[in-house]
Design an enzyme around this catalytic site. Structure first.
Site, mmCIF file in Angstrom:
data_model
loop_
_atom_site.group_PDB
_atom_site.id
_atom_site.type_symbol
_atom_site.label_atom_id
_atom_site.label_comp_id
_atom_site.label_asym_id
_atom_site.label_seq_id
_atom_site.Cartn_x
_atom_site.Cartn_y
_atom_site.Cartn_z
ATOM 1 N N CYS A 1 0.822 -1.198 0.172
ATOM 2 C CA CYS A 1 0.019 -0.174 0.004
ATOM 3 C C CYS A 1 0.904 1.313 -0.011
ATOM 4 C CB CYS A 1 -0.793 0.106 1.160
ATOM 5 S SG CYS A 1 -2.313 0.994 0.989
ATOM 6 N N ASP B 1 5.651 -0.498 -41.501
ATOM 7 C CA ASP B 1 6.326 -0.851 -42.445
ATOM 8 C C ASP B 1 5.741 -1.889 -43.388
ATOM 9 O OD1 ASP B 1 9.126 -1.533 -43.537
ATOM 10 O OD2 ASP B 1 8.821 -3.562 -42.415
HETATM 11 P P1 ADP Z 1 11.041 -2.103 -46.413
HETATM 12 O O1 ADP Z 1 10.826 -0.780 -46.163
HETATM 13 O O2 ADP Z 1 10.052 -2.633 -47.620
HETATM 14 O O3 ADP Z 1 11.149 -3.067 -45.389
HETATM 15 P P2 ADP Z 1 13.961 -2.067 -47.024
HETATM 16 O O4 ADP Z 1 14.053 -0.771 -46.568
HETATM 17 O O5 ADP Z 1 14.501 -3.026 -46.297
HETATM 18 O O6 ADP Z 1 12.244 -2.466 -47.231
HETATM 19 O O7 ADP Z 1 14.528 -2.246 -48.455
HETATM 20 C C1 ADP Z 1 14.266 -1.231 -49.485
HETATM 21 C C2 ADP Z 1 14.502 -1.629 -50.726
HETATM 22 O O8 ADP Z 1 16.025 -2.003 -51.100
HETATM 23 C C3 ADP Z 1 14.143 -2.919 -51.200
HETATM 24 O O9 ADP Z 1 12.596 -2.970 -51.813
HETATM 25 C C4 ADP Z 1 15.213 -3.606 -52.156
HETATM 26 O O10 ADP Z 1 14.753 -3.109 -53.722
HETATM 27 C C5 ADP Z 1 16.362 -3.092 -51.782
HETATM 28 N N1 ADP Z 1 17.133 -3.846 -50.958
HETATM 29 C C6 ADP Z 1 17.436 -3.690 -49.661
HETATM 30 N N2 ADP Z 1 18.270 -4.901 -49.205
HETATM 31 C C7 ADP Z 1 18.286 -5.553 -50.183
HETATM 32 C C8 ADP Z 1 18.889 -6.889 -50.441
HETATM 33 N N3 ADP Z 1 19.647 -7.496 -49.423
HETATM 34 N N4 ADP Z 1 18.878 -7.609 -51.599
HETATM 35 C C9 ADP Z 1 18.218 -6.909 -52.609
HETATM 36 N N5 ADP Z 1 17.399 -5.709 -52.567
HETATM 37 C C10 ADP Z 1 17.762 -5.078 -51.275
HETATM 38 MG MG MG Z 2 11.293 -4.189 -43.285
#
Ligand code: ADP
Ligand code: MG
Length: 729
Positions: free
Chosen positions: A17, A418
């Protein structure tokens, strides 16, 4: 300056309390550099001390002992266990005795002297007993039974000259006996004891709900050594040891499956009761229930650090971070009690001299005021509500890390989500592989898989898996590997530099022809993610990947809006056309695409400036900065990822987005219950202050109203444990 000193945690028996809180603050405050260094968790009966300089825990235990509080030092990371569970048994028994004597007294009273029941002629005790002596004996027993548990606290309160409600009650009861109101005295003590028991019980009930999370874990494990098995206590199993889980058993420890296949129900952790298939390599969690298969599991962490233990620990901690309402109630109670008490002190004189009341009558009204001065129902109802809501959430796989995040969730005005992994399933699959510039398909996949083999991005995993399915496996080791967050990756393969990533990355690396641009836009407008692979100034090919919106995403967006969240928006690093296609499918009209991680932060700042209360929902890893900035950072699919649990304010342990509107609704309900409880308790008190001063309230009526209010307020709070909320369609 001394460096940071380790916080000390104690379990303090009998600390439930705000009275004890005030006492402990005055006793320990000067010792540790101010009352601000003390944190109280009444539900878990825990005290956390953050001393400014190192201090011997024994010293604190001794000081607490001088307050007649038994304390015990707790280890770090020790989850709440069975130790925390004691029903207030002694108190219950004494209350029952008091109740029986009271009832016997009343019956006897009605039989022997029916005319005087409830309206004894006021006279001083030394003028003779106002009622037949057998009745008086029972009333006296009722008083003694009810006051016995208070005695030590009253003594403390007297010694420290800190009037608390136990003292108030004892004075009120003694006063009532003195002016010959024996029936009243007995009724007040019994009902007061009843309300204290009720409170202690409700706290124990809430505490039990938290502990029941941990109790689900079996205490023993069957470890396998050299082909034989042996049953040992789970705490003794070390990481690396292998244990056996038989069909239908609960899993005792977190670990990785090394042999066998089964379906496991992870509901205690994720809140999802659909069994999850497990095979060698998969993670399993303590507390979940094995299905029909037999599993051999390698322990990965000691039992007191299992995911479930962490969850329980976080919930227990969540309660010691007091929410704003709780702090307000505490401050209020600390002024309210002395204020009403001073009024009660001066009232007899005023009543006699100004209103011309007989002494007994004036004193009687003052005693009623004393009874009304007790704030405990008001003080305890808020933490009980919060614990009930936090526990209901945890049972559904929603880990809320402090009471104040419930307040935040209840008042959200905007939600940013996201895309990949949050609004979409996040299990991507390759749709099309389009070689460019005379590259052959096999070669393209081989390069892509090599580049993505070092990345944990969901896109990367999909590419690697697809390459394997197509029979590509001996790809070169990448060197000079670099991750470009939100854009892609670059690395050297067989000495040559390659890049792989978004449309944006492609535009940075090569001169894009208008046809190529159109082609990319067209591919993306189907809702597919397009990534490009190239080397030097040359494009070598495109890969398109499809992800699906979560089936519940559209409904979640609708529900959030119906719940009054003004602005629901998608933030993504993906291409504009892809984002648009997904947004259309889930009927989300606002979205921002092609955002780098720092752009997401900037967008969130804008939303915060405009709406004030903004939640960010992400998959926890690359969205971490935005999660940290938001009023409420919510991580999706957090089970198995310590980072996400750490970074966010709220972790959705399972992978179910529909928990989001549910959480908002639950938080709203909790806040409503808290507000109602406070308003109701204050209303009842206010009403009775007026009635008492005007002479319309009797002692037993005042206390009965208090007990009634406590009962209602606590039932209200505990009803939240069910987690049932009304959600719009
Ligand atoms: P979200 O915001 O949709 O989670 P991210 O910010 O992680 O996406 O990535 C944005 C974009 O960058 C993806 O849609 C892709 O085109 C590119 N990208 C990021 N990381 C990778 C990877 N490891 N291989 C290929 N493309 C990538
Ligand atoms: Mg993401």
């Amino acid at each position: 300056m001394a460096g940071p000193v380790r916080p000390l945690r104690f379990r303090v028996q009998g600390m439930d309390c705000s009275e004890e809180v005030a006492l402990i603050e005055s006793e320990l405050g000067p010792l540790v550099g101010g009352a601000d260094q003390l944190q109280f968790n009444l539900v878990e009966q825990q005290l956390t001390v953050l001393p400014q300089e190192p201090i011997d825990p024994q010293e604190i235990i001794d000081r607490l002992a001088s307050l007649r509080l038994k304390a015990q030092l707790l280890e770090d990371q020790q989850p709440p266990t069975r130790v925390a569970l004691q029903w207030p048994r002694r108190q219950m028994v004494l209350t029952a005795i008091s109740g029986v004597c009271w009832l016997a007294g009343v019956v006897l009273h009605a039989w022997l002297a029916p005319t005087s029941l409830g309206k004894e002629a006021p006279r001083w005790i030394w003028q003779g007993l106002p009622l037949p002596w057998p009745v008086a004996v029972f009333y006296l027993l009722a008083v003694l039974g009810g006051l016995a548990p208070l005695a030590p606290k009253v003594w403390l309160s007297l010694r420290h000259l800190r009037p608390d409600m136990h003292l108030l009650m004892s004075v009120a009861v003694t006063g009532a006996l003195l002016i010959g109101e024996w029936f009243e005295a007995a009724s007040v003590t019994f009902l007061f004891a009843l309300s204290l028991t009720l409170e202690a019980w409700s706290v124990a009930r809430a505490r039990r709900a938290v502990a029941s999370l941990v109790e689900m874990v079996p205490p023993e494990a069957e470890i396998v050594t050299d082909g034989t098995t042996q049953i040992v206590p789970a705490e003794q199993v070390k990481p690396g040891q292998v244990f056996l889980v038989r069909p239908g058993q609960r899993i005792p420890l977190d670990g990785q499956v090394v042999e066998g296949q089964s379906e496991v129900n992870q509901a205690p952790i994720t809140g999802e009761s659909v069994p999850v298939p497990k095979e060698p390599g998969d993670e399993v969690f303590a507390g979940s229930v094995n299905g029909q298969g037999m599993l051999r599991v390698r322990c990965t962490v000691p039992s007191n650090q299992s995911t479930l233990a962490q969850v329980a620990h976080l919930i227990a901690q969540a309660q010691s971070r007091r929410s704003e309402v709780e702090q307000w109630v505490d401050r209020f109670a600390r002024r309210y009690t002395p204020a009403v008490m001073s009024t009660a002190l001066v009232f007899p004189l005023l009543g006699r001299l100004v209103l011309g009341l007989p002494w007994q009558e004036a004193i009687y009204r003052a005693l009623v005021l004393l009874v009304i001065a007790c704030p405990c129902a008001l003080v305890i109802s808020t933490p009980v509500t919060i614990v009930a809501a936090l526990t209901a959430a945890a049972r559904r796989g929603v880990l809320v890390k402090a009471g104040r995040y419930l307040e935040a969730a209840a008042s959200l005005r905007a939600v940013a989500l996201d895309k990949t992994g949050t609004l979409t399933v996040g299990r991507l699959r390759v749709v099309e592989v389009i070689p460019w510039n005379r590259t052959d398909k096999h070669q393209l996949l081989r390069l892509a898989a090599a580049l993505e083999s070092g990345s944990t991005h969901p896109l990367a995993q999909a590419v690697v898996q697809y390459a394997r399915e197509q029979g590509v496996d001996n790809w070169p080791e990448p060197t000079d590997y670099e991750n470009l967050p939100g854009r892609g990756v670059t690395a050297r393969l067989d000495g040559r530099l390659y890049w792989l990533g978004s449309h944006r990355l492609l535009e940075e690396r090569i001169d894009e022809s208008p046809e190529l641009h159109r082609k990319l836009e067209q591919l993306a407008s189907q809702g597919h993610t397009v990534v490009a692979l190239g080397s030097n100034g040359q494009l070598l090919g495109l890969i398109t990947l499809a992800d699906q919106p979560r089936p519940e995403a559209a409904q979640v967006v609708r529900q959030l809006r119906s719940l009054g969240v003004e602005h629901v928006v998608m933030l993504t690093g993906d291409n504009q056309p892809t984002a648009q296609a997904i947004a259309r499918q889930i009927e989300l009209h606002e979205f921002y695409a092609e955002l780098l991680p720092q752009d997401k932060v900037k967008k969130l700042e804008e939303l915060l400036a405009r709406y004030g209360q903004v939640a960010m929902v992400g998959d926890g890893v690359n969205d971490a900065p935005a999660l940290a900035l938001a009023t409420l950072g919510i991580a999706m699919g957090a089970v198995g990822s310590d980072l996400a649990i750490e970074a966010a304010d709220v972790a959705l342990m399972g992978d179910r987005l529909e928990r989001l509107p549910w959480l908002v609704a639950l938080a709203r309900r909790a806040v409503r219950v808290i507000r109602f409880n406070i308003a109701f308790a204050l209303g009842v008190k206010g009403l009775f202050v007026v009635l008492a001063l005007a002479g319309y309230s009797s002692l037993w009526l005042a206390i009965a109203a208090d007990v009634g209010a406590s009962l209602l307020v606590i039932t209200n709070a505990l009803r939240l444990l069910s987690g049932k909320v009304a959600l719009p369609d």
